[in-house]
Design a protein around this motif. Structure first.
Motif, short mmCIF file in Angstrom:
data_model
loop_
_atom_site.label_atom_id
_atom_site.label_comp_id
_atom_site.label_asym_id
_atom_site.label_seq_id
_atom_site.Cartn_x
_atom_site.Cartn_y
_atom_site.Cartn_z
N LEU A 288 0.83 -1.21 0.00
CA LEU A 288 0.00 0.00 0.00
C LEU A 288 0.86 1.26 0.00
O LEU A 288 0.60 2.20 -0.76
N LEU A 289 1.87 1.29 0.86
CA LEU A 289 2.73 2.47 0.94
C LEU A 289 3.48 2.69 -0.36
O LEU A 289 3.49 3.80 -0.91
N TYR A 290 4.13 1.66 -0.86
CA TYR A 290 4.92 1.81 -2.08
C TYR A 290 4.05 2.25 -3.26
O TYR A 290 4.45 3.07 -4.09
N HIS A 291 2.85 1.70 -3.32
CA HIS A 291 1.96 2.06 -4.42
C HIS A 291 1.50 3.52 -4.30
O HIS A 291 1.42 4.24 -5.30
N ALA A 292 1.22 3.96 -3.07
CA ALA A 292 0.82 5.36 -2.86
C ALA A 292 1.93 6.30 -3.32
O ALA A 292 1.66 7.34 -3.95
N VAL A 293 3.17 5.97 -3.00
CA VAL A 293 4.31 6.79 -3.43
C VAL A 293 4.39 6.82 -4.96
O VAL A 293 4.61 7.87 -5.57
N GLU A 294 4.18 5.68 -5.58
CA GLU A 294 4.25 5.58 -7.04
C GLU A 294 3.18 6.45 -7.70
O GLU A 294 3.42 7.06 -8.74
N VAL A 295 2.00 6.52 -7.09
CA VAL A 295 0.88 7.25 -7.68
C VAL A 295 1.06 8.77 -7.57
O VAL A 295 0.50 9.53 -8.35
N PHE A 296 1.88 9.23 -6.62
CA PHE A 296 1.98 10.65 -6.32
C PHE A 296 2.29 11.50 -7.54
O PHE A 296 1.72 12.59 -7.71
N LYS A 297 3.17 11.05 -8.39
CA LYS A 297 3.54 11.86 -9.55
C LYS A 297 2.40 12.05 -10.54
O LYS A 297 2.33 13.06 -11.24
N ALA A 301 -3.57 14.18 -5.17
CA ALA A 301 -4.71 14.09 -4.25
C ALA A 301 -5.06 12.63 -3.97
O ALA A 301 -5.28 12.24 -2.82
N ARG A 302 -5.10 11.82 -5.02
CA ARG A 302 -5.40 10.41 -4.84
C ARG A 302 -4.31 9.72 -4.03
O ARG A 302 -4.59 8.89 -3.15
N ALA A 303 -3.06 10.07 -4.30
CA ALA A 303 -1.94 9.44 -3.60
C ALA A 303 -1.98 9.75 -2.10
O ALA A 303 -1.67 8.90 -1.27
N MET A 304 -2.41 10.97 -1.75
CA MET A 304 -2.43 11.32 -0.33
C MET A 304 -3.60 10.65 0.40
O MET A 304 -3.50 10.38 1.59
N VAL A 305 -4.69 10.39 -0.30
CA VAL A 305 -5.74 9.57 0.30
C VAL A 305 -5.21 8.15 0.49
O VAL A 305 -5.42 7.53 1.54
N MET A 306 -4.50 7.64 -0.51
CA MET A 306 -3.90 6.31 -0.39
C MET A 306 -2.88 6.26 0.75
O MET A 306 -2.74 5.23 1.43
N ALA A 307 -2.18 7.37 0.97
CA ALA A 307 -1.21 7.43 2.08
C ALA A 307 -1.92 7.28 3.42
O ALA A 307 -1.40 6.66 4.35
N ASN A 308 -3.13 7.85 3.54
CA ASN A 308 -3.92 7.66 4.75
C ASN A 308 -4.34 6.20 4.90
O ASN A 308 -4.34 5.66 6.01
N GLU A 309 -4.69 5.58 3.79
CA GLU A 309 -5.04 4.16 3.82
C GLU A 309 -3.85 3.32 4.28
O GLU A 309 -3.98 2.44 5.13
N ALA A 310 -2.68 3.63 3.71
CA ALA A 310 -1.46 2.90 4.08
C ALA A 310 -1.09 3.15 5.54
O ALA A 310 -0.67 2.24 6.26
N LYS A 311 -1.26 4.40 5.98
CA LYS A 311 -0.92 4.72 7.37
C LYS A 311 -1.83 3.98 8.34
O LYS A 311 -1.37 3.42 9.34
N TRP A 312 -3.13 3.97 8.04
CA TRP A 312 -4.08 3.27 8.92
C TRP A 312 -3.74 1.78 8.97
O TRP A 312 -3.67 1.18 10.04
N MET A 313 -3.52 1.17 7.80
CA MET A 313 -3.24 -0.26 7.74
C MET A 313 -1.93 -0.60 8.46
O MET A 313 -1.84 -1.59 9.19
#
Length: 378
Positions: A288-297, A301-313
Motif C-alpha cells: 500500500l505504501l509503495y503504491h501510494a508513493v508511485e501514484v503521487f507523480k 490528491a489520490r496518492a495522499m488519500v492512499m497514504a492515509n489508507e497505508a498509514k491506517w493499515m
C-alpha cells in the motif's frame, strides 16, 4: 517480497540495512538510556550523503522524496533506518521533509544559505510546527523589514544539531500560516531541552522552543502566506510516518520470530497462525505504501488519500505486532537486555502521531464523495 525495485534502490536498501544492523541498532540502547541525540548515527548519514536525500539533483542533492526523480528511495531509507532505531529514522525524516519544502519553495539564495550547514557540517533542520494545547497560537506580526514572532512550539525534533529552524505561525491574527527559517540563537528564541522526557523515542530529542518578540527578516520567509496548508504538507508527511511504522514493525516481528524459534516455540499452531497473519499484514502494508508513493507523480490528491489508507493499515499492523510479540515471547523478552523492550516503548509513543481513526475517516469520506481535509490529524 519482490516489489520490482530498481538496481539502484536495491543497492540503497542493502546499504541502509548494513548501516542499521551493524552500527545504528547496536548504539540504540546507549542513546535510549542516556536520552541523548544519536549524533554518531547522523554523522554516518551525513557521510553517506543521505542528509541531502530530498534535495533536487540540480542543487547537489540525491533527488529523492515525493517531488524527486526517485520518490520511493526516501521512504526506503526511512523504513530500513527505523529497523535499527526509529528515533534515528524520525530525525532523518523530519530533516528531509523540511529539506523538501525548501527545495520546492525556496529561492536560490535561500537554499544556499539555509542548506550550507547541512552540506558542510551535517547540521539538521527541525520542523517546529506543533504547538502545545492550551497556549495561544504562535503569531507573526508584520513590521518594517520582516516579522516579529511570538509563541511556543513543542516537538522541535533535531534541535540539538540544528543551525536553522523551520517555524510556522499565524500572521497578524489571521489563520493564514507563514513559514520562516529562524537562525538558532536569534534574539528572543529560547530552547527548553527539559521538556523532552518521554517513555519512548528518547533519542529523538525534541525540545520546546519559545519565541518572544523574535525578529525574522523578510529574506528568511519561505514561500507564500498560506502555502503550507494549501499544498497539504501535513498530509504529505503521512508517507514518512508510515515508512517508520513499517520498519519498526518489521524489526519487532523479526526479533520475535527469531526468539520464538530459538526457544522451540515454532511447532505451536497458535503461534503459526499469528505469524501467518502478521507476515501477510506487513507485506500488505508495504504494498500500500509503495503504491501510494508511485501514484503521487500522476495524481497527488489520490496518492495522499492512499497514504492515509497505508498509514491506517500499517498502524493496525504495528499494534498487532506489538501485542503479539509480548504474548508469544513472554515477559522475559521485555527485559532491558533485549531490544524488544525499547522498540515497544518507542512505537507506543511514535504511533500516536495524530489520531489513528483520522486516517480511516479521510479514506471513508473520499470513498463516499464527501469533503475531507488532508491536513487533518485530530
Amino acid at each position: 517480497m519482490d516489489f520490482e525495485l530498481t538496481e539502484a534502490q536495491q543497492r540503497l536498501m542493502q546499504r541502509a540495512d548494513e548501516l542499521a544492523r551493524e552500527k545504528i541498532a547496536p548504539r540504540a540502547a546507549k542513546y535510549d538510556r542516556a536520552m541523548e541525540f544519536p549524533v554518531e548515527d547522523i554523522q554516518d548519514l551525513h557521510r553517506e550523503g543521505w542528509l541531502v536525500a530530498n534535495l533536487d539533483r540540480k542543487y547537489g542533492g540525491l533527488g529523492f522524496g515525493l517531488y524527486g526523480e526517485d520518490p520511493l528511495a526516501y521512504f526506503l531509507l526511512i523504513e530500513h533506518l527505523a529497523y535499527g532505531n526509529p528515533s534515528t529514522a524520525h530525525c532523518f525524516q523530519v530533516h528531509n521533509n523540511t529539506l523538501m519544502m525548501i527545495t520546492m519553495m525556496g529561492a536560490d539564495e535561500q537554499r544556499k544559505r539555509w542548506l550550507e550547514p547541512t552540506v558542510k557540517r551535517g547540521a539538521l533542520l527541525p520542523g517546529a510546527g506543533a504547538e502545545p494545547v492550551g497556549v495561544p497560537s504562535s503569531v507573526a506580526k508584520r513590521v518594517d523589514g520582516g516579522y516579529v514572532l511570538n509563541g511556543a512550539k513543542h516537538y522541535a525534533t533535531n534541535a540539538p544539531l540544528a543551525e536553522w529552524f523551520w517555524v510556522s505561525g499565524g500572521i497578524d491574527g489571521t489563520p493564514k500560516g507563514l513559514m520562516m527559517l529562524v537562525r538558532k540563537g536569534a534574539p528572543g528564541m529560547r530552547i527548553d531541552n527539559s521538556f523532552w522526557q518521554p517513555m519512548g523515542m528518547k533519542a529523538c530529542v525534541s525540545p520546546m522552543v519559545y519565541f518572544e518578540n523574535c525578529f525574522v527578516p523578510e529574506e528568511d520567509v519561505l514561500g507564500k502566506i498560506g502555502q503550507f496548508r494549501a499544498e497539504n504538507w501535513l498530509g504529505k508527511i503521512n508517507f514518512g510516518f508510515t515508512a517508520n511504522y513499517l520498519g519498526a514493525a518489521q524489526a519487532i516481528y523479526d526479533w520475535s520470530l527469531g526468539y520464538t524459534r530459538e526457544r522451540g516455540g515454532g511447532k505451536d499452531l497458535l503461534r503459526q497462525l499469528r505469524v501467518g497473519e502478521l507476515k501477510s499484514m506487513i507485506d500488505a502494508s508495504r504494498l500500500l505504501l509503495y503504491h501510494a508513493v508511485e501514484v503521487f507523480k500522476q495524481d497527488q490528491a489520490r496518492a495522499m488519500v492512499m497514504a492515509n489508507e497505508a498509514k491506517w493499515m500499517t498502524k493496525e499492523t504495528l499494534d498487532k505486532v506489538m501485542r503479539w510479540s509480548g504474548e508469544v515471547c513472554g515477559s522475559t523478552a521485555l527485559f532491558e537486555k533485549y531490544p524488544l523492550e525499547r522498540l515497544l516503548r518507542d512505537m507506543h509513543v511514535h504511533g500516536l502521531h495524530g489520531r489513528h481513526d483520522i486516517a480511516a475517516l479521510v479514506v471513508g469520506a473520499a470513498e463516499l464523495g464527501e469533503p475531507y481535509d488532508l491536513n487533518r490529524t485530530r
